[in-house]
Write a protein that holds these residues in place. Structure first.
Motif, PDB file in Angstrom:
ATOM      1  N   ASP A   1     -49.339 -30.146  -7.329  1.00 15.68           N
ATOM      2  CA  ASP A   1     -49.062 -28.730  -7.576  1.00 15.68           C
ATOM      3  C   ASP A   1     -47.655 -28.567  -8.149  1.00 15.68           C
ATOM      4  N   ILE A   2     -47.552 -27.870  -9.321  1.00 17.07           N
ATOM      5  CA  ILE A   2     -46.234 -27.595  -9.906  1.00 17.07           C
ATOM      6  C   ILE A   2     -46.198 -26.148 -10.377  1.00 17.07           C
ATOM      7  N   THR A   3     -44.979 -25.595 -10.525  1.00 17.77           N
ATOM      8  CA  THR A   3     -44.806 -24.205 -10.966  1.00 17.77           C
ATOM      9  C   THR A   3     -44.967 -24.138 -12.482  1.00 17.77           C
ATOM     10  N   ALA A   4     -45.077 -22.905 -13.003  1.00 20.46           N
ATOM     11  CA  ALA A   4     -45.208 -22.707 -14.446  1.00 20.46           C
ATOM     12  C   ALA A   4     -43.968 -23.209 -15.177  1.00 20.46           C
ATOM     13  N   GLU A   5     -42.771 -22.996 -14.561  1.00 19.92           N
ATOM     14  CA  GLU A   5     -41.535 -23.454 -15.191  1.00 19.92           C
ATOM     15  C   GLU A   5     -41.503 -24.987 -15.272  1.00 19.92           C
ATOM     16  N   GLU A   6     -41.949 -25.650 -14.175  1.00 18.28           N
ATOM     17  CA  GLU A   6     -41.950 -27.128 -14.182  1.00 18.28           C
ATOM     18  C   GLU A   6     -42.941 -27.658 -15.215  1.00 18.28           C
ATOM     19  N   PHE A   7     -44.077 -26.951 -15.342  1.00 22.73           N
ATOM     20  CA  PHE A   7     -45.077 -27.370 -16.324  1.00 22.73           C
ATOM     21  C   PHE A   7     -44.509 -27.248 -17.747  1.00 22.73           C
ATOM     22  N   SER A   8     -43.825 -26.108 -18.014  1.00 23.95           N
ATOM     23  CA  SER A   8     -43.238 -25.881 -19.344  1.00 23.95           C
ATOM     24  C   SER A   8     -42.177 -26.933 -19.644  1.00 23.95           C
TER      25      SER A   8
END
Length: 538
Positions: free
Chosen positions: A497-504
C-alpha cells in the motif's frame, strides 16, 4: 542394535577375507572374481540356512558335537522324513555337501575336484527352486566349478582349502531372525565392487534406497496379501526388495525380467538373503521388450527404474508385430541416423508396464523429468492416455544427482488404475536433500525427515507451498497434459500500500531512468555509426 552391528562387522569381514583369497591366488579384479565371491557367499548362506532349519526341526542335532556326522548317522527313512518336513524355501543338502564335511576332508588329494563336485551336486539337487530361467526355459547353473578359474592347476587344491577355511570360521545361523534392513546392507557391501554394467544391455544395478523406500511406501499405504509384484528391468532388485519388505515377504510373490545374466544372479542372491527364495523360479533372463515372458500375466504391483537410453535398432523391427500393437499403443521411437545409443527405450518400458497392470494394479516408475512436460510425441501420447484412463495418481520430481550414476534429473511416475482423478498429487521435491561427494561424483541424499515429508504429503494428498499441488484430471488436460508441479504453482504477487504522492514519485523516478537509458542508447548508436564510417574510409 549392538548385536546387529557386530553381525554386520563379521559378515563384512567374511566378504573381505574371500576377496583376499582371490587376490592371493591372482584373481583380484579378475573378470571372474564377481562369480567367485557371490557364489561362495551364497553357498555359505545356503549351508547355514539348511543347518539352522534342520536344528529347528530336530533339536537333538543341535546338541551333536559334529553336525554333519550326526546327520549322516540318521537312517535313510529318518533323513527323508526330515527333508520332507523342511520349508520349500530351504535348500536340500546331503551331509557330504556341508562345509563342515569339506573342512575335515581338506587334506585329501584332489580336494579341488571334491569342492567343485560338491557345488555341482548342490546345483543339480536344488535346480527347481534356485535356478534362474531364460526365455526358452533353460535353467542356469547355481554354482560354477570355481577352482577352474585358477589357471595353474597345481594351485587349485590350496585355493579351495583357503576358501573353505574362511567359510568354516563364521556362521550365519544366529542372524536368521534378522529382517530385510540388515541384509540389504550386507548385499550392498557384497556387490559394491562389481556394481557396474560392463557392456550389458539393460539394468541399473543400483537404485538409491531412499528412492526405493519412497516408491514402496507410496504404493503400499495399507496392508495387502497374496499379491504379485513385478519389475521388467529388475537389475539387482533394490526396488523389488523394498516393495516386498513393505508388503511383507510372506504376503507377495516376486516376478522379474532382465536381459543381464549378472543382474539376474545378483537378484537371486538378494531374494535368498531376504526370505524370498520361493520367488527365484520367477526370475527370467530375457529381453523384456522384444521377448517378454509375462506378456499374458497381470500384476498388482509394478516397480521399475528402466534404462532411459539404449540402442535397440537390432530388434526395432520385431516390435511392429501384431502381437505387440496393443502394448505399444503410443508408438515406438524411430531409429535415428546417428546416436542410436540415445534411443528412448524407457518409453517402451512405460507402455509395457501400463499393459501389464491388473485391473486394480499400481505402479511406480523412474523416468527422466523431461518426460513429464514434453509437448508432443510418444511422451505426450502416454500422458494423455494416463489422464483419459484415470490412471495417474501423481508424480514426484526428485532432486538432481539423486542417482550418482547419471546427471539426468528424474521423476517418479505413480500409477493406479483406481486413482482419485480429482486429487492428483504433483510434487516438486527438487529443492530437498543435501549434496555429498562419492568418489569423483556428487550425489544428493535425502534426510529421513525429508523422505517422510514426501511420503506423507503424497499419501495424504496435501498441497504444500513450493512443494506440492493437488489437481484434477481436467486441470491437467487444460495444461497440455503437463505433469510438472511447477506449472500449477500459484504466481505470488506481493502488494504494498502506497499513497498517491509516493506512486507519482516512483513513476517520475522510472520515467527519468528510462530517459537516461534512452539517451545512453542514442549516444552509443552515434558512436557505432562514426566507427562504421571510419572503417569504410580506411
Amino acid at each position: 542394535m549392538t548385536q546387529d552391528i557386530n553381525f554386520m562387522t563379521k559378515t563384512k569381514s567374511l566378504i573381505d577375507n574371500l576377496k583376499s583369497v582371490c587376490a592371493n591366488y591372482g584373481l583380484g579384479n579378475d573378470g571372474n572374481e564377481f562369480k567367485i565371491i557371490t557364489q561362495v557367499f551364497l553357498y555359505k548362506f545356503l549351508n547355514d540356512k539348511f543347518r539352522y532349519a534342520v536344528k529347528k526341526e530336530m533339536p537333538k542335532l543341535a546338541e551333536a558335537e559334529n553336525f554333519s556326522i550326526a546327520l549322516k548317522a540318521l537312517s535313510e527313512d529318518n533323513y527323508s522324513d526330515l527333508i520332507d518336513a523342511l520349508d520349500p524355501n530351504i535348500p536340500r543338502l546331503q551331509p557330504e555337501h556341508l562345509i563342515s564335511h569339506l573342512f575335515v576332508k581338506q587334506n585329501d588329494s584332489d580336494f579341488a575336484k571334491l569342492f567343485d563336485d560338491t557345488l555341482r551336486q548342490v546345483s543339480i539337487e536344488n535346480a527347481d527352486v534356485f535356478s534362474v530361467k531364460s526365455f526358452t526355459g533353460a535353467k542356469d547353473t547355481l554354482f560354477d566349478e570355481l577352482t577352474q578359474f585358477i589357471s595353474d592347476s597345481s594351485q587349485r587344491d590350496a585355493y579351495a582349502k583357503a576358501l573353505i577355511n574362511k567359510l568354516f570360521e563364521f556362521s550365519f545361523e544366529e542372524m536368521f531372525e534378522q529382517k530385510y534392513d540388515f541384509f540389504a546392507t550386507i548385499f550392498e557391501y557384497l556387490i559394491k565392487d562389481y556394481n557396474t554394467d560392463s557392456g550389458g544391455k539393460y539394468a541399473e544395478y543400483y537404485t538409491p534406497h531412499s528412492v526405493a523406500r519412497i516408491m514402496a511406501q507410496i504404493l503400499v499405504p495399507e496392508p495387502v496379501k497374496g499379491v504379485k509384484c513385478y519389475d521388467p528391468s529388475a537389475g539387482s532388485g533394490t526396488l523389488l526388495m523394498s516393495l516386498a519388505h513393505e508388503i511383507g515377504e510372506e504376503n507377495c510373490t516376486i516376478y522379474s525380467e532382465d536381459i543381464s545374466q549378472k543382474s539376474s544372479n545378483m537378484l537371486r542372491l538378494n531374494l535368498v538373503l531376504n526370505n524370498l527364495t520361493h520367488s527365484i523360479p520367477n526370475i527370467i533372463k530375457t529381453n523384456t521388450i522384444a521377448l517378454p515372458s509375462y506378456l499374458d500375466t497381470k500384476f498388482e504391483y509394478i516397480v521399475s527404474n528402466p534404462p532411459f537410453k539404449l540402442d535397440f535398432s537390432d530388434f526395432h523391427a520385431d516390435l511392429d508385430k501384431d502381437i505387440f500393437k496393443k502394448r505399444f499403443f503410443a508408438g515406438i521411437p524411430n531409429i535415428p541416423k546417428s546416436k542410436k545409443e540415445s534411443m528412448s527405450i524407457y518409453l517402451l518400458f512405460i507402455q509395457h508396464i501400463m499393459y501389464s497392470l491388473s485391473d486394480n494394479g499400481k505402479a511406480a516408475i523412474v523416468v527422466p523429468t523431461g518426460f513429464i512436460t514434453a509437448q508432443s510425441g510418444i511422451e505426450k501420447k502416454i500422458r494423455e492416455r494416463l489422464i483419459e484412463n484415470g490412471w495417474l495418481r501423481g508424480v514426484v520430481s526428485m532432486p538432481s544427482n539423486i542417482f550418482a550414476s547419471t546427471g539426468t534429473n528424474v521423476s517418479v511416475l505413480l500409477l493406479d488404475k483406481k486413482a482419485d482423478n480429482q486429487h492428483i498429487v504433483l510434487m516438486d521435491a527438487s529443492k530437498l536433500g543435501e549434496t555429498v561427494k562419492e568418489g569423483k561424483n556428487q550425489r544428493t541424499v535425502l534426510k529421513p525427515e525429508e523422505e517422510a515429508k514426501i511420503i506423507d504429503t503424497f499419501n495424504q494428498k496435501i498441497a504444500v507451498e513450493d512443494l506440492s499441488v493437488v489437481v484434477s484430471k481436467e486441470e491437467i488436460s487444460a495444461k497440455n497434459y503437463s505433469f510438472s508441479a511447477g506449472q500449477y504453482f500459484e504466481v505470488k504477487i506481493e502488494y504494498v500500500d502506497i499513497t498517491a504522492e509516493e506512486f507519482s514519485e516512483k513513476m517520475n523516478e522510472f520515467e527519468n531512468n528510462l530517459q537516461s537509458l534512452f539517451a545512453e542508447g542514442a549516444d552509443l548508436e552515434k558512436k557505432i555509426q562514426e566507427n562504421l564510417k571510419n572503417l569504410k574510409f580506411n
